[in-house]
Design a protein around this motif. Sequence first.
Motif, PDB file in Angstrom:
ATOM      1  N   GLY A 143       0.818  -1.211   0.000  1.00  0.00           N
ATOM      2  CA  GLY A 143       0.000   0.000   0.000  1.00  0.00           C
ATOM      3  C   GLY A 143       0.853   1.262   0.000  1.00  0.00           C
ATOM      4  O   GLY A 143       0.544   2.245  -0.673  1.00  0.00           O
ATOM      5  N   PHE A 144       1.959   1.249   0.768  1.00  0.00           N
ATOM      6  CA  PHE A 144       2.855   2.413   0.808  1.00  0.00           C
ATOM      7  C   PHE A 144       3.434   2.684  -0.575  1.00  0.00           C
ATOM      8  O   PHE A 144       3.575   3.830  -0.995  1.00  0.00           O
ATOM      9  CB  PHE A 144       4.012   2.180   1.792  1.00  0.00           C
ATOM     10  N   ASP A 146       2.090   1.800  -3.450  1.00  0.00           N
ATOM     11  CA  ASP A 146       1.011   2.320  -4.306  1.00  0.00           C
ATOM     12  C   ASP A 146       0.861   3.823  -4.103  1.00  0.00           C
ATOM     13  O   ASP A 146       0.782   4.598  -5.058  1.00  0.00           O
ATOM     14  CB  ASP A 146      -0.326   1.652  -3.946  1.00  0.00           C
ATOM     15  N   LEU A 147       0.811   4.201  -2.834  1.00  0.00           N
ATOM     16  CA  LEU A 147       0.634   5.608  -2.500  1.00  0.00           C
ATOM     17  C   LEU A 147       1.766   6.441  -3.104  1.00  0.00           C
ATOM     18  O   LEU A 147       1.540   7.470  -3.743  1.00  0.00           O
ATOM     19  CB  LEU A 147       0.608   5.766  -0.983  1.00  0.00           C
ATOM     20  N   ALA A 148       3.007   5.957  -2.929  1.00  0.00           N
ATOM     21  CA  ALA A 148       4.175   6.667  -3.443  1.00  0.00           C
ATOM     22  C   ALA A 148       4.089   6.796  -4.960  1.00  0.00           C
ATOM     23  O   ALA A 148       4.445   7.817  -5.536  1.00  0.00           O
ATOM     24  CB  ALA A 148       5.450   5.940  -3.041  1.00  0.00           C
ATOM     25  N   ARG A 149       3.562   5.753  -5.587  1.00  0.00           N
ATOM     26  CA  ARG A 149       3.430   5.752  -7.044  1.00  0.00           C
ATOM     27  C   ARG A 149       2.477   6.868  -7.489  1.00  0.00           C
ATOM     28  O   ARG A 149       2.780   7.612  -8.423  1.00  0.00           O
ATOM     29  CB  ARG A 149       2.906   4.376  -7.452  1.00  0.00           C
ATOM     30  N   THR A 150       1.334   6.976  -6.803  1.00  0.00           N
ATOM     31  CA  THR A 150       0.383   8.017  -7.190  1.00  0.00           C
ATOM     32  C   THR A 150       0.941   9.409  -6.885  1.00  0.00           C
ATOM     33  O   THR A 150       0.439  10.399  -7.381  1.00  0.00           O
ATOM     34  CB  THR A 150      -0.976   7.870  -6.474  1.00  0.00           C
ATOM     35  N   MET A 151       1.972   9.459  -6.043  1.00  0.00           N
ATOM     36  CA  MET A 151       2.592  10.744  -5.724  1.00  0.00           C
ATOM     37  C   MET A 151       3.801  11.020  -6.618  1.00  0.00           C
ATOM     38  O   MET A 151       4.554  11.958  -6.377  1.00  0.00           O
ATOM     39  CB  MET A 151       3.016  10.773  -4.257  1.00  0.00           C
ATOM     40  N   GLN A 152       3.997  10.194  -7.636  1.00  0.00           N
ATOM     41  CA  GLN A 152       5.106  10.367  -8.588  1.00  0.00           C
ATOM     42  C   GLN A 152       6.471  10.420  -7.898  1.00  0.00           C
ATOM     43  O   GLN A 152       7.316  11.255  -8.223  1.00  0.00           O
ATOM     44  CB  GLN A 152       4.919  11.625  -9.446  1.00  0.00           C
ATOM     45  N   ALA A 153       6.667   9.517  -6.954  1.00  0.00           N
ATOM     46  CA  ALA A 153       7.958   9.500  -6.268  1.00  0.00           C
ATOM     47  C   ALA A 153       8.989   8.768  -7.113  1.00  0.00           C
ATOM     48  O   ALA A 153       8.653   7.799  -7.781  1.00  0.00           O
ATOM     49  CB  ALA A 153       7.804   8.797  -4.929  1.00  0.00           C
TER      50      ALA A 153
ATOM     51  N   LEU B  54      -1.919   1.842 -11.131  1.00  0.00           N
ATOM     52  CA  LEU B  54      -1.251   0.946 -10.187  1.00  0.00           C
ATOM     53  C   LEU B  54      -1.280  -0.493 -10.693  1.00  0.00           C
ATOM     54  O   LEU B  54      -2.121  -0.875 -11.503  1.00  0.00           O
ATOM     55  CB  LEU B  54      -1.938   1.019  -8.810  1.00  0.00           C
ATOM     56  N   LEU B  84      -2.787   3.985   5.242  1.00  0.00           N
ATOM     57  CA  LEU B  84      -1.452   4.075   4.652  1.00  0.00           C
ATOM     58  C   LEU B  84      -0.603   5.194   5.250  1.00  0.00           C
ATOM     59  O   LEU B  84       0.213   5.805   4.568  1.00  0.00           O
ATOM     60  CB  LEU B  84      -1.527   4.251   3.125  1.00  0.00           C
ATOM     61  N   LEU B 101       8.367  13.241  -1.039  1.00  0.00           N
ATOM     62  CA  LEU B 101       8.746  12.178  -1.975  1.00  0.00           C
ATOM     63  C   LEU B 101       9.180  12.745  -3.325  1.00  0.00           C
ATOM     64  O   LEU B 101       9.998  12.157  -4.019  1.00  0.00           O
ATOM     65  CB  LEU B 101       7.581  11.217  -2.194  1.00  0.00           C
ATOM     66  N   ARG B 102       8.617  13.869  -3.700  1.00  0.00           N
ATOM     67  CA  ARG B 102       8.989  14.472  -4.986  1.00  0.00           C
ATOM     68  C   ARG B 102      10.166  15.438  -4.844  1.00  0.00           C
ATOM     69  O   ARG B 102      10.597  16.042  -5.807  1.00  0.00           O
ATOM     70  CB  ARG B 102       7.788  15.209  -5.589  1.00  0.00           C
ATOM     71  N   GLU B 147      -2.205  16.979  -1.753  1.00  0.00           N
ATOM     72  CA  GLU B 147      -1.759  16.684  -3.112  1.00  0.00           C
ATOM     73  C   GLU B 147      -2.424  17.606  -4.131  1.00  0.00           C
ATOM     74  O   GLU B 147      -1.896  17.825  -5.205  1.00  0.00           O
ATOM     75  CB  GLU B 147      -2.054  15.223  -3.465  1.00  0.00           C
TER      76      GLU B 147
END
Lengths: 244, 241
Positions: A143-144, A146-153, B54, B84, B101-102, B147
């Motif tokens: 889940g972490f 996934d979240l990071a992915r949606t945040m474009q990390a 995803l 999360l 993160l960015r 966000e």
Amino acid sequence: MKFLSALAATIFALAVWQAIVSMTGLPKFILPGPALVAETWWQSRWLIAEHTWITAIEVLIGLCCGTLLGVVTALQLANSRAARVLVQPMLIFTQALPVFALAPLLTLWLGYGLWSKVAMAVLIIYFPITSSFFDGLMRTPPGFLDLARTMQASPRAVLWHIRIPAALPALASGMRLAAVYAPIGAVIGEWVGSSQGLGYLMLLANGRAKTDLMFAAMLTLGVFSILLHMFVRRATARMAGEAR
Amino acid sequence: MTPAPDLTFSGTATINGVTLFAPLTLTIGAGAWTCLLGGSGVGKTTVLRLIAGLETGAEFSGQIAASDGQSVPDRVAYMAQDDLLLPWATVVQNVSLGARLRGEVVDLDRRDRLIERMRLQDHMAKKPAELSGGQRQRVALARTLMEDRPIVLLDEPFSALDARTRADMQDLAAEALQGRTVLLVTHDPAEAARLGQSITVMTQLGLTPCDPPKAPAPRHVDDLETLETQGALLKLLREAA
């Protein structure tokens, strides 16, 4: 409570030990009683302290180097598929080799001094550190991610902000295991070839039928290992998420 | 933030050659809440995850497009049933996770305003373990708002909460996410009836659009038409099973 139970266990063990000595009437060079060992320990305290110091240095340097090496390896493994394919089988293979068999080789390569023992300690803790930290890095809650992915990390940011912190409890358990193993590594190194350290002292005392000194050195090693484990346990409490 | 677009999802998904859902088309209206209601295993979460870009483990063939022609996954905010929250990070750190993160500078004013709006100002330095389930979901909502994305994807975010907290969170989320294109995936007919400005029931047979109640969302929990809709939705779910 914890202290009391430890005290009770110690007293019980000493009583059993003394009972065996009294009942069997074994000569003191076979099995010395606790009182004699305590007396020898006190008389030889400076000798024991000197050798303990040597072993402690070997263990602490080994622990630091081994942890660093293990952490770096685990990060590499977690980051690169190529590293996993190439290095992981090798890592398991080296673990399948008995470290004891490598000790003479290390002495041959690194000499009788400090570094062959440090190398033994490193070798023996390298695997538990690497494998526990690597497992932690690979088991980030999905889940972490996934979240990071949606945040474009970026992968680097995910590693730094999510995967590493999530793996710290696993690393902490690896380090706690390492604290128990490292003294074993150093003592094996000393057995194979050395002129200092608790392992050397034990071997020396044994050879001269000074079983009481051998026991005193062994118990000192045991106490040292317990203290080291307690110290590492406390030092890693934050990492393990036990303290806030 | 770009203006909230319409989304169109059309396609089919299979897992190891077995059909998860037959070809279907779902339209998600711009700036409104669309509720996708369905039982477990019908693939509603897969729909949401595909939109979010995803991993799903399913083979998807079809198209996911925004009405303005721009990329979808780059503009979504995502909220799941599990909040999360990073257990080692404080409330403020969790709220500003995206920027960190960015590698962006965190807009501290905005962060603090959102925390206040979610009534979390007394908990800023706390770790998630010190918060209640409702507080944790409020942190997750603050993080989602931080966000500032035009598209918000909610995967049963309130289903683990107790009834009262759930209703509170529904009100808060409905108000806070106004004007964004929201897809809420849920298995709860009551939730769909309260929040949906468009409601679609997903079953093995495909999608069935349903008329939402006339009252503006979030509807009162005792609004008669909302309760009727809730009943009708449940009936649809049971018929399909």
